[in-house]
Design an enzyme around this catalytic site. Sequence first.
Site, short mmCIF file in Angstrom:
data_model
loop_
_atom_site.label_atom_id
_atom_site.label_comp_id
_atom_site.label_asym_id
_atom_site.label_seq_id
_atom_site.Cartn_x
_atom_site.Cartn_y
_atom_site.Cartn_z
N LYS A 1 28.00 4.11 -11.16
CA LYS A 1 29.39 4.25 -11.24
C LYS A 1 30.04 4.27 -12.76
O LYS A 1 30.81 3.39 -13.06
CB LYS A 1 30.34 3.48 -10.41
CG LYS A 1 31.90 3.99 -10.11
CD LYS A 1 32.19 3.32 -8.81
CE LYS A 1 33.68 3.66 -8.59
NZ LYS A 1 33.96 5.13 -8.29
N GLU B 1 28.23 15.73 -3.05
CA GLU B 1 29.77 15.12 -2.76
C GLU B 1 30.71 16.11 -3.40
O GLU B 1 30.40 16.96 -4.00
CB GLU B 1 29.30 13.54 -3.45
CG GLU B 1 29.07 13.50 -4.89
CD GLU B 1 29.10 12.15 -5.38
OE1 GLU B 1 29.76 11.02 -4.76
OE2 GLU B 1 28.54 11.92 -6.47
N1 PDD Z 1 36.17 8.00 -6.98
N2 PDD Z 1 31.70 9.91 -5.21
C1 PDD Z 1 32.46 10.06 -6.58
C2 PDD Z 1 31.92 11.04 -7.57
C3 PDD Z 1 33.74 9.22 -6.74
O1 PDD Z 1 34.20 9.20 -7.93
C4 PDD Z 1 34.12 8.54 -5.77
C5 PDD Z 1 35.46 7.44 -5.99
C6 PDD Z 1 33.54 8.25 -4.37
C7 PDD Z 1 33.94 7.32 -3.56
O2 PDD Z 1 33.58 6.16 -3.67
P1 PDD Z 1 34.54 4.73 -2.90
O3 PDD Z 1 34.52 5.23 -1.64
O4 PDD Z 1 33.78 3.64 -3.38
O5 PDD Z 1 35.87 5.00 -3.67
C8 PDD Z 1 32.49 9.13 -4.29
C9 PDD Z 1 37.09 6.82 -7.21
C10 PDD Z 1 38.20 6.31 -6.44
C11 PDD Z 1 37.76 7.39 -8.75
O6 PDD Z 1 37.04 7.52 -9.62
O7 PDD Z 1 38.87 7.15 -8.86
#
Ligand code: PDD
Length: 289
Positions: free
Chosen positions: A153, A186
Amino acid sequence: MTNGQTIAFLNGDLMPLDAARISPMDRGFLFGDGIYEVIPSYNGRFVGFSRHMDRLREGLTAIGIANPHCDTDWQHILKDLIQQNGAGDLAIYLQVTRGVVEKRAHRFPDDVTPTVFAYTFAIEAPLAGDPNASPCFHVTTGKDQRWKRCHIKSIALLGNVLHMMEGVDNGADEILLFNDDDELTEAAACNVFTVNNGVIATPILDQQKLAGITRNMLVDMIRGETNWPLSEARLSREHLLAADEVWLTSSTKEIAPVITVDGHVVGDGRPGPVWSKAQALFDQHRFHY
Ligand code: PDD
């Protein structure tokens, strides 16, 4: 609350967001060298807190930054931040970068202190699966052109930003991405689920996808609380286009129904019955997983 009143956390101190200052020599600014989390909380209660802490720790380890706080300290810091901002329906944006350097150089510097920044923003309260009240999403599709470490992340999100704009430029709210083998990975900022003939499916995790906390909580809830058929698999474009329902998941959206893909209507063009059940399931268990 406006930005001017939002209280932020920066390197140990609470302050108004608009008073927070970070050096241009921070490696987050110079290289996108850092890790982030977005953690939702409703009425002061976090959703998936320990999972977010686990992913933060794994991300920091993956890029060689020492975690600046233990989980207990993070909990105190972030709870306090939520309280300072009124403890309503808020998400925390938290980022840890490698820190400020004297000289720009690619290799990791010695003896640098990570920069920790967090602030809150308002999120919509979940809707318990009411199809008449849920925001619906239009998505387009595209080829996943991000790097090969999407499981980290990273704050370096230019690949995701450009994909999001590909979607926006096509009149959509999000974009679903396919790898070189034309398998669904995704979305630009969400994970994805499909429902085909009653079977719920989501792409199996690998380094081309983020292990979303919302995705993983939903998978665990379905397995732990229901006998609904669920598969984690490699999903083809044909599978997506034949789906009766498509959902996006993320910490700020929870489970969001998709009603068109590349202009084709999904199902009957409304949030589907399995989505209603899934969002209601999430509603019931979000604080316990
Ligand atoms: N985004 N895939 C990507 C590329 C993401 O950026 C996110 C989340 C998710 C979902 O992950 P989670 O359920 O842990 O939020 C999947 C966040 C919310 C953002 O960048 O704002």
